[in-house]
Design a protein around this motif. Structure first.
Motif, short mmCIF file in Angstrom:
data_model
loop_
_atom_site.label_atom_id
_atom_site.label_comp_id
_atom_site.label_asym_id
_atom_site.label_seq_id
_atom_site.Cartn_x
_atom_site.Cartn_y
_atom_site.Cartn_z
N LYS A 128 81.60 30.02 -80.72
CA LYS A 128 80.64 28.91 -80.66
C LYS A 128 79.91 28.92 -79.31
CE LYS A 128 83.40 25.69 -83.26
NZ LYS A 128 84.34 24.62 -82.99
N VAL A 129 80.69 29.18 -78.25
CA VAL A 129 80.09 29.17 -76.91
C VAL A 129 79.06 30.29 -76.80
CG1 VAL A 129 80.57 29.46 -74.44
CG2 VAL A 129 82.16 28.17 -75.88
N PHE A 130 79.41 31.50 -77.28
CA PHE A 130 78.47 32.62 -77.15
C PHE A 130 77.24 32.40 -78.03
CE2 PHE A 130 82.22 34.87 -75.41
CZ PHE A 130 81.65 35.23 -74.20
N SER A 131 77.43 31.75 -79.19
CA SER A 131 76.23 31.53 -80.01
C SER A 131 75.32 30.50 -79.34
CB SER A 131 76.64 31.19 -81.45
OG SER A 131 76.39 29.87 -81.75
N GLU A 132 75.91 29.47 -78.71
CA GLU A 132 75.09 28.48 -77.98
C GLU A 132 74.40 29.16 -76.78
OE1 GLU A 132 74.80 25.21 -79.07
OE2 GLU A 132 73.22 25.13 -77.54
N LEU A 133 75.15 30.06 -76.11
CA LEU A 133 74.56 30.75 -74.96
C LEU A 133 73.36 31.60 -75.39
CD1 LEU A 133 77.70 31.86 -72.89
CD2 LEU A 133 75.91 30.25 -72.18
N GLY A 134 73.47 32.20 -76.59
CA GLY A 134 72.36 33.00 -77.10
C GLY A 134 71.09 32.17 -77.23
N ARG A 135 71.28 30.92 -77.73
CA ARG A 135 70.14 30.02 -77.91
C ARG A 135 69.57 29.63 -76.54
NH1 ARG A 135 69.19 24.34 -79.20
NH2 ARG A 135 71.16 23.76 -78.24
N LEU A 136 70.48 29.34 -75.59
CA LEU A 136 70.03 28.88 -74.27
C LEU A 136 69.36 29.99 -73.47
CD1 LEU A 136 73.09 26.64 -73.41
CD2 LEU A 136 70.76 25.85 -73.84
N ARG A 137 69.75 31.23 -73.77
CA ARG A 137 69.16 32.36 -73.05
C ARG A 137 67.64 32.35 -73.23
NH1 ARG A 137 70.79 38.64 -73.93
NH2 ARG A 137 69.80 39.35 -72.03
N GLY A 138 67.20 32.09 -74.48
CA GLY A 138 65.76 32.03 -74.76
C GLY A 138 65.09 30.91 -73.98
N LEU A 139 65.73 29.74 -73.95
CA LEU A 139 65.16 28.60 -73.23
C LEU A 139 65.04 28.90 -71.74
CD1 LEU A 139 66.88 25.34 -74.59
CD2 LEU A 139 64.49 26.04 -74.79
N LYS A 140 66.11 29.53 -71.23
CA LYS A 140 66.14 29.85 -69.79
C LYS A 140 65.01 30.84 -69.46
CE LYS A 140 69.14 31.78 -66.29
NZ LYS A 140 70.20 31.41 -65.43
N ALA A 141 64.84 31.84 -70.35
CA ALA A 141 63.79 32.83 -70.12
C ALA A 141 62.41 32.15 -70.18
CB ALA A 141 63.88 33.94 -71.17
N GLY A 142 62.26 31.21 -71.14
CA GLY A 142 60.98 30.48 -71.26
C GLY A 142 60.67 29.70 -69.99
N ARG A 143 61.71 29.06 -69.44
CA ARG A 143 61.48 28.28 -68.21
C ARG A 143 61.15 29.21 -67.04
NH1 ARG A 143 62.28 23.01 -67.61
NH2 ARG A 143 63.19 23.10 -65.54
N ALA A 144 61.84 30.36 -67.00
CA ALA A 144 61.57 31.30 -65.91
C ALA A 144 60.13 31.80 -65.99
CB ALA A 144 62.55 32.47 -65.99
N ALA A 145 59.66 32.03 -67.23
CA ALA A 145 58.28 32.51 -67.41
C ALA A 145 57.28 31.47 -66.92
CB ALA A 145 58.04 32.84 -68.88
N ALA A 146 57.70 30.18 -67.00
CA ALA A 146 56.82 29.10 -66.53
C ALA A 146 57.06 28.80 -65.04
CB ALA A 146 57.07 27.84 -67.36
N GLY A 147 57.85 29.68 -64.36
CA GLY A 147 58.09 29.51 -62.93
C GLY A 147 59.14 28.45 -62.64
N GLN A 148 59.93 28.08 -63.66
CA GLN A 148 60.97 27.06 -63.42
C GLN A 148 62.34 27.68 -63.63
OE1 GLN A 148 59.32 24.60 -66.37
NE2 GLN A 148 58.41 23.17 -64.91
N ARG A 149 63.33 26.99 -63.10
CA ARG A 149 64.66 27.58 -63.19
C ARG A 149 65.61 26.69 -63.98
NH1 ARG A 149 68.44 30.52 -58.84
NH2 ARG A 149 69.80 31.36 -60.46
N MET A 150 66.41 27.32 -64.79
CA MET A 150 67.48 26.58 -65.47
C MET A 150 68.80 27.21 -65.03
SD MET A 150 68.54 26.62 -69.49
CE MET A 150 67.36 25.51 -70.22
N ILE A 151 69.67 26.38 -64.43
CA ILE A 151 71.00 26.87 -64.07
C ILE A 151 71.91 26.66 -65.27
CG2 ILE A 151 73.01 26.50 -62.57
CD1 ILE A 151 71.13 25.74 -60.34
N LEU A 152 72.60 27.71 -65.65
CA LEU A 152 73.44 27.67 -66.84
C LEU A 152 74.91 27.80 -66.41
CD1 LEU A 152 73.07 27.47 -69.84
CD2 LEU A 152 72.57 29.91 -69.91
N ALA A 153 75.71 26.78 -66.77
CA ALA A 153 77.12 26.80 -66.37
C ALA A 153 78.02 26.70 -67.60
CB ALA A 153 77.42 25.64 -65.43
N VAL A 154 79.11 27.46 -67.59
CA VAL A 154 80.12 27.34 -68.64
C VAL A 154 81.39 26.81 -67.97
CG1 VAL A 154 81.44 28.50 -70.44
CG2 VAL A 154 79.12 29.26 -69.91
#
Ligand code: SAM
Ligand code: SF4
Length: 476
Positions: free
Chosen positions: A76-102
């Motif tokens: 479940k954690v890895f599947s959620e991380l897969g989803r968040l990876r896209g969001l994080k990449a999207g924010r990075a492309a917009a010059g913003q940062r998302m810190i991801l913690a497990v």
């Protein structure tokens, strides 16, 4: 002084004096202790400017607070991380940062594996190190790269946490309060001693202070939490040690605290003082979650539970003698290695003898590194399924019978919020059943008697009681 952004283009380090507002999204799996831990992580991050946001889409930081108690948790954690990876990449492309913690028990058990499979994760932290989160965030912001801290630090995290903010649940009227953590019992099937570490209790003065703060910010009900909450043995203000019974008596003195509960208990730690508290402390609710796991002595021994069926039944008798209206809940595992059809029958027999108001039941799930995972006599999945269905049918029938027995009674209900339909309010009975009825929102936060008119699978409905009734008199 605010620190400037270093060369690698990461955002500046938050300045606690004038923090930049940041959005924190948390996803929490598992038990109430994880709910409590998530709230405390939010408290720790608040001075850095992080405030909760309901969606990960715009979050500056996302924390997955994980549970490892049964299988598929890591998936479940890895599947959620897969989803968040896209969001994080999207924010990075917009010059913003998302810190991801497990965080939590999957992080504790599989920290290195998480970073290997999901290198875009910034922070991996265990349940004992979340007081160090600000430091970890600062390290990530300063240097980039991943930070992993799954140690069992010598310092007690509670000594380093800020004061708990407002109560976490039901509009702030009910709150969790962790008093004890970890476990030394090493049941054959369980990961808790490995992920949460050795048993430790908070000093009583710190628990009482947190309880007073929670009540001061509106809590009327507090649930004391611990993996083995009744193993509590905290340093007392008088220089001695208090058990849970004594702690509950002291908590009951806090003006405005109407209801006290505790979970999860182990049958071996139910001492005379705690049983007596059930008789003598009206604020201690007549509902007890007391996991037994199996009704077969052979399996209880294989589980290393260190109690027998007779011990459990004798305990229930003592508790019912102390508090005749006590309603019981439990946990059961079906299909532990070596469990035969006769052992399972013995579990059904125990359930029939005790009569539970509610219960949780699980198929045995092998946890890597625990003794039962490598034991012989693993039970086939189809057999586990069949046993679970049979047990759950019996437990459902008992829950329905218990709920039905409440109809026609007058129960004191703590109103915690609006109901599902306009003009409705909702609350909890002393037995933790959700209660819905037509009533004014002005009752929210109060305890008032409700005449129960109908029972449903998981809840009750009623009408406002017109005759006066003592606040916490239980049903007749
Ligand atoms: N300390 C509590 C006790 O000893 O009763 C239990 C706490 S444990 C976190 C919550 C419940 O998860 C257990 O009571 C047990 O029923 C269930 N559980 C733990 N490990 C399990 C496993 N490997 N497979 C299935 N259920 C499990
Ligand atoms: Fe796990 Fe509870 Fe056994 Fe401890 S006592 S090992 S928490 S099941």
């Amino acid at each position: 002084m605010r620190q400037s952004s270093p060369d690698h283009g990461l955002p500046p380090l938050p300045d606690p004096a004038t923090p930049t507002p940041r959005r924190l999204h948390m996803i929490t799996w598992g038990c109430q202790m994880n709910v409590y831990d998530s709230a405390r992580m939010a408290d720790v991050l608040a001075p850095l400017g992080y405030a909760p946001t309901p969606s990960p889409d715009e979050a500056d930081m996302v924390i997955l607070n994980t549970c490892h108690i049964r299988d598929r948790a890591a998936e479940k954690v890895f599947s959620e991380l897969g989803r968040l990876r896209g969001l994080k990449a999207g924010r990075a492309a917009a010059g913003q940062r998302m810190i991801l913690a497990v965080a939590g028990c999957v992080a504790q058990a599989e920290g290195a594996e998480i970073l290997a499979r999901a290198p875009f994760v910034d922070i991996v932290l265990g349940p004992q190190t979340y007081h160090r989160l600000p430091e970890m965030v600062a390290r990530v912001a300063r240097a980039g790269g991943a930070v992993i801290d799954t140690s069992f630090p010598a310092e007690q995290k509670f000594d380093f946490l800020p004061e708990a903010a407002a109560p976490q649940t039901a509009g702030g009227l009910t709150a969790f309060l962790t008093v004890q953590e970890g476990c030394d019992k090493f049941c054959s099937f369980c990961v808790v001693p490995y992920t949460r570490g050795a048993e430790a209790s908070r000093p009583a003065a710190s628990v009482l202070a947190e309880a007073r703060r929670l009540v001061g910010s509106g809590a009327r009900e507090i649930t004391l939490l611990g993996q083995n909450v009744n193993a509590y043995h905290g340093d007392a203000p008088d220089g001695g040690t208090w058990g849970l019974g004594r702690l509950i008596r002291e908590l009951a003195e806090i003006g405005g605290l109407a209801r006290i509960r505790y979970t999860t208990s182990h049958p071996r730690d139910m001492d005379a003082e705690l049983i007596e508290a059930h008789a003598k402390v009206p604020a201690l609710m007549p509902f007890l979650h007391l996991p037994v796991q199996s009704g077969s002595d052979r399996i209880l021994s294989a589980m290393n539970r260190r109690h027998t069926v007779a011990d459990y039944l004798a305990l229930i008798d003592q508790l019912r003698a102390a508090r005749p209206d006590l309603a019981l809940s439990s946990d059961f595992i079906v299909g532990h290695p070596g469990e035969t059809a006769a052992d399972f029958e013995a579990t059904l027999d125990l359930v029939r003898r005790v009569g539970f108001a509610q219960a949780f039941s699980f198929k045995y799930s092998p946890r890597p590194g625990t003794p039962a995972a490598g034991a012989g006599g693993q039970v086939a999945e189809a057999e586990k399924d069949a046993r679970l269905q049979a047990l759950q049918a019996l437990l459902r029938a008992q829950q329905a019978a218990f709920n039905e027995s409440c109809t026609g009674r007058d129960l004191p209900v703590l109103f915690t919020g609006p109901g599902r339909h306009p003009g409705q309010i909702a609350g909890r009975s002393p037995y933790l059943q959700p209660v819905h009825l037509a009533g004014p929102a002005t009752l929210i936060g109060r305890i008032a008697p409700v005449h129960i008119t109908a029972a449903h699978t998981n809840s009750l409905t009623g009408t406002m009681h017109t005759a006066p009734m003592p606040e916490e008199r239980a049903c007749a």
